[in-house]
Design an enzyme around this catalytic site. Sequence first.
Site, PDB file in Angstrom:
ATOM      1  N   GLN A   1     115.638 -57.872  38.282  1.00 31.30           N
ATOM      2  CA  GLN A   1     116.421 -57.172  39.264  1.00 31.30           C
ATOM      3  C   GLN A   1     118.028 -57.544  38.789  1.00 31.30           C
ATOM      4  O   GLN A   1     118.249 -58.560  39.324  1.00 31.30           O
ATOM      5  CB  GLN A   1     116.295 -57.293  40.598  1.00 31.30           C
ATOM      6  CG  GLN A   1     117.236 -56.128  41.555  1.00 31.30           C
ATOM      7  CD  GLN A   1     116.911 -56.105  42.943  1.00 31.30           C
ATOM      8  OE1 GLN A   1     115.806 -56.533  43.296  1.00 31.30           O
ATOM      9  NE2 GLN A   1     117.632 -55.351  43.870  1.00 31.30           N
ATOM     10  N   PHE A   2     118.431 -57.126  37.855  1.00 27.96           N
ATOM     11  CA  PHE A   2     119.853 -57.241  37.136  1.00 27.96           C
ATOM     12  C   PHE A   2     121.015 -57.431  38.197  1.00 27.96           C
ATOM     13  O   PHE A   2     121.951 -58.302  38.182  1.00 27.96           O
ATOM     14  CB  PHE A   2     120.142 -56.725  35.977  1.00 27.96           C
ATOM     15  CG  PHE A   2     120.619 -55.413  36.309  1.00 27.96           C
ATOM     16  CD1 PHE A   2     121.939 -55.073  36.331  1.00 27.96           C
ATOM     17  CD2 PHE A   2     119.774 -54.397  36.375  1.00 27.96           C
ATOM     18  CE1 PHE A   2     122.457 -53.686  36.520  1.00 27.96           C
ATOM     19  CE2 PHE A   2     120.240 -53.171  36.452  1.00 27.96           C
ATOM     20  CZ  PHE A   2     121.832 -52.628  36.640  1.00 27.96           C
ATOM     21  N   THR A   3     120.566 -56.308  39.221  1.00 25.88           N
ATOM     22  CA  THR A   3     121.798 -56.438  40.167  1.00 25.88           C
ATOM     23  C   THR A   3     121.843 -57.654  41.195  1.00 25.88           C
ATOM     24  O   THR A   3     122.874 -57.710  41.852  1.00 25.88           O
ATOM     25  CB  THR A   3     121.290 -55.144  41.138  1.00 25.88           C
ATOM     26  OG1 THR A   3     120.144 -55.394  41.942  1.00 25.88           O
ATOM     27  CG2 THR A   3     121.438 -53.792  40.298  1.00 25.88           C
TER      28      THR A   3
END
Length: 150
Positions: A78-80
Site C-alpha cells: 500500500q504505497f498510499t
Amino acid sequence: MRGVVQRVTKASVTVDGEIIGKIEKGLLVLLGVTHSDSEKEVKWLSKKIKDLRIFEDEDGKMNLGLEDIKGDILVVSQFTLYGDCIKGRRPSFIEAAKPEMANKLYEKFIEELKNYNIKVETGEFGADMKVELLNDGPVTLVIDTPENIK
C-alpha cells in the site's frame, strides 16, 4: 518502511472478483515502502511484527504472539501509506518508493515472514485490490522502522 498491523479474526484480498489471499485469525499487514528503505528495514519490521504480543491470553491480557495462537499473516502492499496530506487537498506520494524498488522489498518482506514458518498470504503488487477484514478488538498499530537500524 511503514506497516499498519491489524489483529483480525479473518481477512481477504480480491483482485478482479477473485479472492487471491485469505486468512483466518492472525494479522493483516498493509505495507508501505519509502526511498531510503533497504533489506535492513525488511528484516527489522518482519521480526518486529512476528514477535508482537497482541493476542489475548486466558486472562484477557495481550500476552500472546502470532506463533502462540498459530495465526497467519495477510500482507498487502500500500504505497498510499506514504501519502502526504499537509498541503492542499490531494495527497502527494513523492515519499513512496518507485514501484520497482517497492516490489522488490515487498517480496523480500514476504520471504522473511515465510522464513519464520508463518503461513503468509498476499495481495498482488500494483493491482486494484479489495481488502475485507474483521478487525479483532479493534487492535490496529502503525509501525515505522527506526532511522538508524544496526
